[in-house]
Write a protein that holds these residues in place. Structure first.
Motif, PDB file in Angstrom:
ATOM      1  N   ARG A   1       0.848  -1.184   0.000  1.00  0.00           N
ATOM      2  CA  ARG A   1       0.000   0.000   0.000  1.00  0.00           C
ATOM      3  C   ARG A   1       0.881   1.231   0.000  1.00  0.00           C
ATOM      4  O   ARG A   1       1.703   1.414   0.886  1.00  0.00           O
ATOM      5  CB  ARG A   1      -0.832  -0.031   1.285  1.00  0.00           C
TER       6      ARG A   1
ATOM      7  N   MET B   1      -5.159  -8.154   7.336  1.00  0.00           N
ATOM      8  CA  MET B   1      -5.817  -6.864   7.515  1.00  0.00           C
ATOM      9  C   MET B   1      -6.637  -6.456   6.291  1.00  0.00           C
ATOM     10  O   MET B   1      -6.125  -6.427   5.174  1.00  0.00           O
ATOM     11  CB  MET B   1      -4.759  -5.765   7.780  1.00  0.00           C
TER      12      MET B   1
ATOM     13  N   ALA C   1      -8.332  -3.186   5.384  1.00  0.00           N
ATOM     14  CA  ALA C   1      -8.466  -1.804   5.867  1.00  0.00           C
ATOM     15  C   ALA C   1      -9.358  -0.998   4.919  1.00  0.00           C
ATOM     16  O   ALA C   1     -10.581  -1.012   5.052  1.00  0.00           O
ATOM     17  CB  ALA C   1      -7.078  -1.192   6.043  1.00  0.00           C
TER      18      ALA C   1
ATOM     19  N   GLY D   1      -5.185   5.492   7.461  1.00  0.00           N
ATOM     20  CA  GLY D   1      -5.685   4.251   6.862  1.00  0.00           C
ATOM     21  C   GLY D   1      -5.417   3.022   7.708  1.00  0.00           C
ATOM     22  O   GLY D   1      -5.500   1.898   7.218  1.00  0.00           O
ATOM     23  N   TYR D   2      -5.086   3.217   8.996  1.00  0.00           N
ATOM     24  CA  TYR D   2      -4.895   2.073   9.894  1.00  0.00           C
ATOM     25  C   TYR D   2      -6.198   1.735  10.611  1.00  0.00           C
ATOM     26  O   TYR D   2      -6.997   2.637  10.926  1.00  0.00           O
ATOM     27  CB  TYR D   2      -3.788   2.358  10.925  1.00  0.00           C
ATOM     28  N   ILE D   3      -6.367   0.433  10.851  1.00  0.00           N
ATOM     29  CA  ILE D   3      -7.585  -0.015  11.520  1.00  0.00           C
ATOM     30  C   ILE D   3      -7.514   0.343  13.010  1.00  0.00           C
ATOM     31  O   ILE D   3      -6.486   0.115  13.661  1.00  0.00           O
ATOM     32  CB  ILE D   3      -7.784  -1.533  11.326  1.00  0.00           C
TER      33      ILE D   3
ATOM     34  N   GLY E   1      -1.978  -2.595  14.526  1.00  0.00           N
ATOM     35  CA  GLY E   1      -0.821  -1.926  13.935  1.00  0.00           C
ATOM     36  C   GLY E   1      -0.547  -2.472  12.546  1.00  0.00           C
ATOM     37  O   GLY E   1      -1.459  -2.953  11.864  1.00  0.00           O
ATOM     38  N   ASP E   2       0.715  -2.428  12.142  1.00  0.00           N
ATOM     39  CA  ASP E   2       1.098  -2.893  10.807  1.00  0.00           C
ATOM     40  C   ASP E   2       1.423  -4.384  10.874  1.00  0.00           C
ATOM     41  O   ASP E   2       2.428  -4.786  11.465  1.00  0.00           O
ATOM     42  CB  ASP E   2       2.315  -2.098  10.324  1.00  0.00           C
ATOM     43  N   ALA E   3       0.550  -5.176  10.284  1.00  0.00           N
ATOM     44  CA  ALA E   3       0.680  -6.636  10.428  1.00  0.00           C
ATOM     45  C   ALA E   3       2.009  -7.143   9.860  1.00  0.00           C
ATOM     46  O   ALA E   3       2.691  -7.962  10.488  1.00  0.00           O
ATOM     47  CB  ALA E   3      -0.495  -7.326   9.741  1.00  0.00           C
ATOM     48  N   GLY E   4       2.378  -6.659   8.664  1.00  0.00           N
ATOM     49  CA  GLY E   4       3.635  -7.118   8.045  1.00  0.00           C
ATOM     50  C   GLY E   4       4.830  -6.815   8.930  1.00  0.00           C
ATOM     51  O   GLY E   4       5.693  -7.677   9.164  1.00  0.00           O
TER      52      GLY E   4
HETATM   53  N1  URA Z   1      -2.402  -2.579   7.074  1.00  0.00           N
HETATM   54  C1  URA Z   1      -2.000  -3.021   8.285  1.00  0.00           C
HETATM   55  O1  URA Z   1      -1.061  -3.806   8.395  1.00  0.00           O
HETATM   56  N2  URA Z   1      -2.668  -2.571   9.368  1.00  0.00           N
HETATM   57  C2  URA Z   1      -3.697  -1.712   9.272  1.00  0.00           C
HETATM   58  O2  URA Z   1      -4.266  -1.344  10.315  1.00  0.00           O
HETATM   59  C3  URA Z   1      -4.083  -1.270   8.004  1.00  0.00           C
HETATM   60  C4  URA Z   1      -3.428  -1.724   6.921  1.00  0.00           C
END
Ligand code: URA
Ligand code: PRP
Length: 209
Positions: free
Chosen positions: A104, A133, A135, A192-194, A199-202
């Motif tokens: 993204r 995720m 989002a 754009g985060y949930i 947080g950022d899953a990756g």
């Molecule tokens: N991607 C993620 O890893 N976390 C989010 O909250 C949104 C997009």
């Protein structure tokens, strides 16, 4: 339009709460994600067809139910989707695995494609598209579009956490795709985060940042 299935089993919700905690490190985060993916597979495969076959127990001949052997492809959206693949393979070991690479763009929030490798018979397979995720839904919608371009017909989307915005986006662009999630959170924030999300899953899976 296909429905959204929320798999809110107590074991899944307990494990998800540990994943949400910012103090949970990558090792535990990865293990929990794999376990939840395995538990969700139990529900996502509920519609798989059975047939009667003849077998012989140590006592007598009998008819028993077996899967019809419908072919499955697991397709993770890179990177974070990779964290769910092994859990699903534990229950569907004969599945093939395709990969779709999307990231993204942090400014536009639009997905950018950088990789796609799918089984050649993807059009005959039941597809489980996975990404923890959902989002804005941009990545999932693009991945589904790509799969359909390659002939895929039967797609289920498996996510850990979804924002209502992401569910709406997938349902309006791809009403034929059934969505399975462990939790539907409140909303997206301005980046754009949930929210509350995890947080950022990756980054949390791979320990990057
Ligand atoms: N991607 C993620 O890893 N976390 C989010 O909250 C949104 C997009
Ligand atoms: C994350 C996540 C999804 C996407 C969801 O991936 O794993 O693929 O964002 O957001 P969307 O619904 O708004 O498209 P990211 O782009 O961070 O890439 P990564 O998995 O490589 O970290």
């Amino acid at each position: 339009m296909k429905k959204v299935v929320v798999i809110d089993h107590p074991l899944i919700l307990h494990k998800l709460s540990i994943m949400r905690d910012k103090n949970t490190g990558s090792k535990d985060f990865r293990e929990l994600l794999e376990e939840i993916a395995m538990l969700m597979t139990y529900e996502i495969t509920r519609s798989f067809q059975l047939e009667e076959v003849e077998i012989e127990t140590p006592i007598c001949k009998t008819k028993a139910k077996m899967l019809t052997g419908k072919k499955v492809a697991i397709v993770p959206i890179l990177r974070a989707g990779l964290g769910m693949v092994d859990g699903i393979l534990k229950l569907i070991p004969a599945a093939k695995v395709g990969h779709i690479g999307l990231y993204r763009d942090p400014e536009t929030l639009k997905p950018v494609e950088y990789y796609c490798k799918l089984p050649s018979d993807i059009s005959e397979r039941e597809i489980i598209l996975v990404d923890p995720m959902l989002a804005t839904g941009g990545s999932a919608c693009d991945a589904i579009h790509l799969l359909k371009e390659k002939g895929a017909k039967n797609i289920k989307l498996m996510c850990l956490i979804a924002a209502p915005e992401g569910i709406e986006a997938v349902q309006s662009s791809h009403p034929d795709v059934e969505i399975f999630v462990a939790a539907v959170d409140e909303r997206l924030n301005e980046h754009g985060y949930i929210v509350p999300g995890l947080g950022d899953a990756g980054d949390r899976i791979f320990g990057t940042k």
